[in-house]
Design a protein around this motif. Sequence first.
Motif, PDB file in Angstrom:
ATOM      1  N   CYS A 290       1.607  17.485  -7.743  1.00 55.88           N
ATOM      2  CA  CYS A 290       1.722  17.018  -6.357  1.00 55.88           C
ATOM      3  C   CYS A 290       1.613  18.203  -5.396  1.00 55.88           C
ATOM      4  CB  CYS A 290       3.056  16.294  -6.152  1.00 55.88           C
ATOM      5  SG  CYS A 290       3.307  15.716  -4.475  1.00 55.88           S
TER       6      CYS A 290
ATOM      7  N   GLN B 193       0.830  -1.207   0.000  1.00 55.57           N
ATOM      8  CA  GLN B 193       0.000   0.000   0.000  1.00 55.57           C
ATOM      9  C   GLN B 193       0.866   1.261   0.000  1.00 55.57           C
ATOM     10  OE1 GLN B 193      -2.198   0.661   3.598  1.00 55.57           O
ATOM     11  NE2 GLN B 193      -3.678   2.023   2.641  1.00 55.57           N
TER      12      GLN B 193
ATOM     13  N   TYR C 240       2.426   1.802  -3.397  1.00 56.38           N
ATOM     14  CA  TYR C 240       1.431   2.324  -4.342  1.00 56.38           C
ATOM     15  C   TYR C 240       1.239   3.832  -4.147  1.00 56.38           C
ATOM     16  CZ  TYR C 240      -3.134   3.370  -6.351  1.00 56.38           C
ATOM     17  OH  TYR C 240      -4.163   3.944  -7.053  1.00 56.38           O
ATOM     18  N   GLN C 241       1.106   4.255  -2.888  1.00 56.72           N
ATOM     19  CA  GLN C 241       0.935   5.685  -2.598  1.00 56.72           C
ATOM     20  C   GLN C 241       2.152   6.480  -3.081  1.00 56.72           C
ATOM     21  OE1 GLN C 241       0.374   5.555   1.639  1.00 56.72           O
ATOM     22  NE2 GLN C 241      -1.844   5.302   1.497  1.00 56.72           N
ATOM     23  N   ARG C 242       3.337   5.923  -2.857  1.00 56.95           N
ATOM     24  CA  ARG C 242       4.579   6.593  -3.233  1.00 56.95           C
ATOM     25  C   ARG C 242       4.672   6.752  -4.756  1.00 56.95           C
ATOM     26  NH1 ARG C 242       8.033   2.919  -1.115  1.00 56.95           N
ATOM     27  NH2 ARG C 242       7.665   3.752   0.964  1.00 56.95           N
ATOM     28  N   GLN C 243       4.408   5.660  -5.461  1.00 54.44           N
ATOM     29  CA  GLN C 243       4.493   5.692  -6.927  1.00 54.44           C
ATOM     30  C   GLN C 243       3.440   6.619  -7.524  1.00 54.44           C
ATOM     31  OE1 GLN C 243       4.248   1.598  -8.160  1.00 54.44           O
ATOM     32  NE2 GLN C 243       6.086   1.011  -7.017  1.00 54.44           N
ATOM     33  N   LYS C 244       2.263   6.601  -6.925  1.00 57.70           N
ATOM     34  CA  LYS C 244       1.183   7.465  -7.413  1.00 57.70           C
ATOM     35  C   LYS C 244       1.570   8.934  -7.317  1.00 57.70           C
ATOM     36  CE  LYS C 244      -3.684   8.577  -6.530  1.00 57.70           C
ATOM     37  NZ  LYS C 244      -4.846   8.328  -5.639  1.00 57.70           N
ATOM     38  N   GLN C 245       2.192   9.333  -6.205  1.00 60.03           N
ATOM     39  CA  GLN C 245       2.590  10.728  -6.021  1.00 60.03           C
ATOM     40  C   GLN C 245       3.763  11.103  -6.921  1.00 60.03           C
ATOM     41  OE1 GLN C 245       1.067  13.043  -4.384  1.00 60.03           O
ATOM     42  NE2 GLN C 245      -0.443  11.792  -3.309  1.00 60.03           N
ATOM     43  N   GLN C 246       4.722  10.179  -7.055  1.00 65.84           N
ATOM     44  CA  GLN C 246       5.909  10.493  -7.850  1.00 65.84           C
ATOM     45  C   GLN C 246       5.610  10.540  -9.348  1.00 65.84           C
ATOM     46  OE1 GLN C 246       8.658   7.503  -6.210  1.00 65.84           O
ATOM     47  NE2 GLN C 246       9.869   9.190  -5.384  1.00 65.84           N
ATOM     48  N   LYS C 247       4.608   9.784  -9.799  1.00 68.75           N
ATOM     49  CA  LYS C 247       4.213   9.836 -11.212  1.00 68.75           C
ATOM     50  C   LYS C 247       3.488  11.133 -11.539  1.00 68.75           C
ATOM     51  CE  LYS C 247       3.790   4.856 -12.065  1.00 68.75           C
ATOM     52  NZ  LYS C 247       2.823   3.743 -12.285  1.00 68.75           N
ATOM     53  N   ASN C 248       2.969  11.765 -10.495  1.00 66.56           N
ATOM     54  CA  ASN C 248       2.182  12.978 -10.695  1.00 66.56           C
ATOM     55  C   ASN C 248       2.887  14.176 -10.060  1.00 66.56           C
ATOM     56  OD1 ASN C 248      -0.102  14.386 -11.599  1.00 66.56           O
ATOM     57  ND2 ASN C 248      -1.128  14.167  -9.622  1.00 66.56           N
TER      58      ASN C 248
END
Length: 763
Positions: free
Chosen positions: A590, A575, A578-586
Amino acid sequence: MASRFNQNSFQQLESVRPSRAQSEHQKSKSEKGITKVHHKSHASHHYNPLVIPCDWVLAENHAKARRVARELEVENQSACPCCGYSIERNDLEYDCDPLEMKFLGSGFPLFYMFIKYCIFILVEFWLLKGMFCLATDLMGDYCYNQEKIRVEKKSHNAIHDHLNKQHYHEHNEENQICGGSLWHFVSLANVYDREDIRIWQSNLSLVVVFANMVSFLFFRKAQRSIDIEVDESQVTPSDYTICVKNIPKLNEDYKEVLKNIFQNYAADGRELKVTKIVLVYNLDEVIELEEAQKEMIREKQEYLLENGLNFTDFKVKQLDEKLESLEQKIHDKEHELFINREKFAGIAFISFLTEEMKQLVLQHNPYTSWERTKAFFNNGLTGDIKEKGIIFEGHKLYVEEAPEPNDVDWEFIHIQTGQKVKARVIAWSISISFMAGCFFLIWFLSELAERMNEQVEEQEKKGIKDSLTQTIAFITSQSISWTVVFFNKFVIGKVYHLIVDLEKISNKTKFNISFARKQSVALFINTALISLVIDFFLTGNVIGKGGFIYNESNVFLLNAFIPPIVWFVDPWSIQKDYQRQKQQKNVKNCVLTQQEANEIMEMPDYSQAKRYGDIMKTMWFTFFYGDIIPLGILFSIMGLTLYYFVDKYNVLRRRTIKESLSKHLSIEMIEMLELIVIFTGIGNTIVSSILFGEVKWQDFIIIIIGIVYNLLPMEDISSVLFPLEQKDEVLSYYEAEEYFNTDYDRENPVTRREILHEISKKK
């Protein structure tokens, strides 16, 4: 004899400069493996935790600094401006000795030794009794011989008459017919008619209990030995520091008053040297402002998401000005607390020049729980002036070992005893209500499974084979054990963490002790006692299809393997990833603050109390039902062995450690583990009385032995039987400072900002 003081007797003394260490002292510490802190610029005045957008490089460096690894011993290494921890670190090998984790505090080496001893005690149980029980159960034929079961119906009726006399609910006698599953063949049910075998098994219970008690003494010795080894190899502020409570309100300078008392009157007139005093303040107003600040940050983030990341927008600038104003108010409030004597919470951390001085103060100022209770009902005043210790302005000063600086919960340490009592009453009420809900859920599933099994049996008698009904009956029976294990792994820990949060406990070790206690009890009730009450007293289905033995055997199997498997898969890390990747992709959109980005880059936090709760539940459960389901002992051995390796891997590679827990948590867990002696006797007694209508003298003796054993001061007895020498630190406080990772003034929210700024300027 008490030392008594009042404000008129206060005299200010000149502080004495300590002498510096000799080079051989430095050498001796190096030989012990103590790591010098080469560069600890804990914070920079340029660092802003609330800035948006965040700097992901800073966040990644913070994650590196917070990972579980030893600091590199190099000069001028870089440090995280957020937490001050060194970024360059050496990872430990996965197969390392747990003692190599001593830089995390004694709590981790002690924890892994605890698991090893639990496995040893289970192996002891298996070798001395479990193997014999399993072999004799397999030799039985009660569950094989259906003809024999019909002959025994009269004895089953007799048992039901016994239950009815005690006002138990009447059930169909066929519930006492052996269910005929694999679990029944390897359980006590298969020797239902062999009293001679059951007598031998009871005799072996006495052997196991005496072996356990001897093992516990050596266990305590091993734990003390590890704690001493870790303490002597690590230099921390608590080695020199005491915590003083019940300090009265004064119009004088608290630090000067306390310095005078503890330098001159705290050890029967021996002159001591106080090096530092850190006062504790009521932080309620600061916390309120910080909550308002968090709310305003959320408002800013929502606005930026809705209107684009335009930081020159008028509304954004307005919010920035308000945030800046709030930040200044927090600074001003912290400064006000520092100079406003009314905000002092009556608690102080006092450090001495040497550890020997600290120990002298502790020896000369003992107190009892009874003294504190009397003072609580007398507004802190001490009724008996003859009490040993320091009496100041009518208040006895309670002197105790100080926890480590990062073990103190600065948010709650100032909370008064009355408030804590109310909070804990509420917490216990919620806890009882939650367990009642668990009881009714499992009761509902048990009743449903009972009815489905009855329906299947009725159809079989009529020659009807309905595969759908049989499947539903099987799933319903399985759902009981799966529900228990699911609640244990995902629900109870989270609920009890929230419940213990309500208790407002003053330090993290005490928090973990309370959490581990409550969670262990809740897990044991959910795993063992609820099913016992339902299957023995409500449904009456003990050895029948879908009954007690069937359900608890499934629980043994699932409890052994599901927790380590889930812990290895680690959905919490998944989890977080997932949160980390979601923020770094955006990144372009951010709106995380720097502090939030730092936190999301960290590995998930580790809770040792949850791990202790899991292990304690397994131990209690195994010794409670190990006699009736001996195969469960083997499952528990395999389960704890897997748990040990998975937990160690997760700590070294997938967790962030933010607590420096003391030996007291381990000692408390040993005290709780020793309850298995009582649980062995109680479990055997309940099974024998309900299933066979008898109580064996061996089980009665075990209960008596267990009660006496648990009432005795076993830690003191172990210390007398196995004395271990512990040396005081040879370095003075000023010499040891360079080895400290932190200190009380650096952790105290009121003084932290100013102290870190001073450290930053010096560096």
